[in-house]
Motif scaffolding. Sequence first.
Motif, PDB file in Angstrom:
ATOM      1  N   THR A 216       0.920  -1.254  -0.027  1.00 24.66           N
ATOM      2  CA  THR A 216      -0.069  -0.051   0.045  1.00 24.66           C
ATOM      3  C   THR A 216       0.849   1.139   0.039  1.00 24.66           C
ATOM      4  O   THR A 216       0.330   2.482  -0.540  1.00 24.66           O
ATOM      5  CB  THR A 216      -1.062   0.183   1.209  1.00 24.66           C
ATOM      6  OG1 THR A 216      -0.091   0.129   2.485  1.00 24.66           O
ATOM      7  CG2 THR A 216      -1.931  -1.138   1.052  1.00 24.66           C
ATOM      8  N   THR A 217       2.090   1.234   0.614  1.00 25.47           N
ATOM      9  CA  THR A 217       3.001   2.163   0.746  1.00 25.47           C
ATOM     10  C   THR A 217       4.107   2.452  -0.160  1.00 25.47           C
ATOM     11  O   THR A 217       4.561   3.623  -0.653  1.00 25.47           O
ATOM     12  CB  THR A 217       3.405   2.444   2.038  1.00 25.47           C
ATOM     13  OG1 THR A 217       4.255   1.447   2.571  1.00 25.47           O
ATOM     14  CG2 THR A 217       2.376   2.756   3.006  1.00 25.47           C
TER      15      THR A 217
ATOM     16  N   ARG B  20       5.718   2.733  -3.773  1.00 25.47           N
ATOM     17  CA  ARG B  20       5.743   3.102  -5.109  1.00 25.47           C
ATOM     18  C   ARG B  20       7.100   3.189  -5.874  1.00 25.47           C
ATOM     19  O   ARG B  20       8.154   3.654  -5.460  1.00 25.47           O
ATOM     20  CB  ARG B  20       5.578   4.914  -5.056  1.00 25.47           C
ATOM     21  CG  ARG B  20       4.306   4.873  -4.115  1.00 25.47           C
ATOM     22  CD  ARG B  20       2.947   4.684  -4.475  1.00 25.47           C
ATOM     23  NE  ARG B  20       1.647   5.068  -3.761  1.00 25.47           N
ATOM     24  CZ  ARG B  20       0.884   4.385  -3.320  1.00 25.47           C
ATOM     25  NH1 ARG B  20       1.454   2.881  -3.472  1.00 25.47           N
ATOM     26  NH2 ARG B  20       0.007   4.499  -2.585  1.00 25.47           N
ATOM     27  N   GLY B  21       6.801   2.732  -7.091  1.00 27.02           N
ATOM     28  CA  GLY B  21       7.875   2.635  -8.086  1.00 27.02           C
ATOM     29  C   GLY B  21       9.220   1.873  -7.491  1.00 27.02           C
ATOM     30  O   GLY B  21       9.051   0.529  -7.023  1.00 27.02           O
ATOM     31  N   ASP B  22      10.293   2.399  -7.497  1.00 27.16           N
ATOM     32  CA  ASP B  22      11.547   1.823  -6.920  1.00 27.16           C
ATOM     33  C   ASP B  22      11.570   2.022  -5.511  1.00 27.16           C
ATOM     34  O   ASP B  22      12.418   1.490  -4.688  1.00 27.16           O
ATOM     35  CB  ASP B  22      12.794   2.777  -7.560  1.00 27.16           C
ATOM     36  CG  ASP B  22      13.095   2.212  -9.090  1.00 27.16           C
ATOM     37  OD1 ASP B  22      12.334   1.130  -9.478  1.00 27.16           O
ATOM     38  OD2 ASP B  22      13.345   2.905  -9.733  1.00 27.16           O
ATOM     39  N   ALA B  23      10.776   2.824  -4.938  1.00 24.98           N
ATOM     40  CA  ALA B  23      10.620   2.889  -3.316  1.00 24.98           C
ATOM     41  C   ALA B  23       9.914   1.972  -2.788  1.00 24.98           C
ATOM     42  O   ALA B  23       8.881   2.328  -2.476  1.00 24.98           O
ATOM     43  CB  ALA B  23      10.217   4.290  -3.042  1.00 24.98           C
ATOM     44  N   ALA B  24      10.536   0.827  -2.338  1.00 27.19           N
ATOM     45  CA  ALA B  24       9.861  -0.284  -1.791  1.00 27.19           C
ATOM     46  C   ALA B  24       9.943  -0.129  -0.329  1.00 27.19           C
ATOM     47  O   ALA B  24      10.910   0.109   0.313  1.00 27.19           O
ATOM     48  CB  ALA B  24      10.458  -1.573  -2.110  1.00 27.19           C
ATOM     49  N   CYS B  25       8.754  -0.345   0.413  1.00 23.70           N
ATOM     50  CA  CYS B  25       8.575  -0.044   1.782  1.00 23.70           C
ATOM     51  C   CYS B  25       8.042  -1.576   2.494  1.00 23.70           C
ATOM     52  O   CYS B  25       7.371  -1.979   1.650  1.00 23.70           O
ATOM     53  CB  CYS B  25       7.720   0.907   2.402  1.00 23.70           C
ATOM     54  SG  CYS B  25       7.977   2.499   1.495  1.00 23.70           S
ATOM     55  N   ASN B  26       8.713  -2.013   3.486  1.00 27.82           N
ATOM     56  CA  ASN B  26       8.169  -3.317   4.174  1.00 27.82           C
ATOM     57  C   ASN B  26       7.076  -2.797   5.146  1.00 27.82           C
ATOM     58  O   ASN B  26       7.191  -1.930   5.848  1.00 27.82           O
ATOM     59  CB  ASN B  26       9.375  -4.143   4.741  1.00 27.82           C
ATOM     60  CG  ASN B  26      10.189  -4.742   3.943  1.00 27.82           C
ATOM     61  OD1 ASN B  26       9.826  -4.654   2.571  1.00 27.82           O
ATOM     62  ND2 ASN B  26      11.162  -5.293   4.193  1.00 27.82           N
TER      63      ASN B  26
END
Length: 96
Positions: A61-62, A64-70
């Motif tokens: 849900t958070t 976006r694109g190359d910005a992966a959040c766990n």
Amino acid sequence: MDGTVKLLRGILHNFAIPFSAEKCNFASVSKYDMPDIADILENDILRASPELLATLLKDHTTSRGDAACNIFLATSDYEHLGTGYGYNDPLSVLYK
């Protein structure tokens, strides 16, 4: 059968949940069919498929694109273990 489906079938087998890759309908599984205690063996998932574990830890849900959040811990029960174990700290894979 692809490796992810085989691994998912094995995980669900441990919870005694019937699984059919062709007829995957989790909406039909009642909360009363689930065991009282669930233990996901993350080390088994890591050994079988590091990519699957990374996907399970990803916050879809958070990110976006190359910005992966766990996903984050969401509990303060482990703060006594130090840095990385706070309520808002993301879960990650530690290789030892």
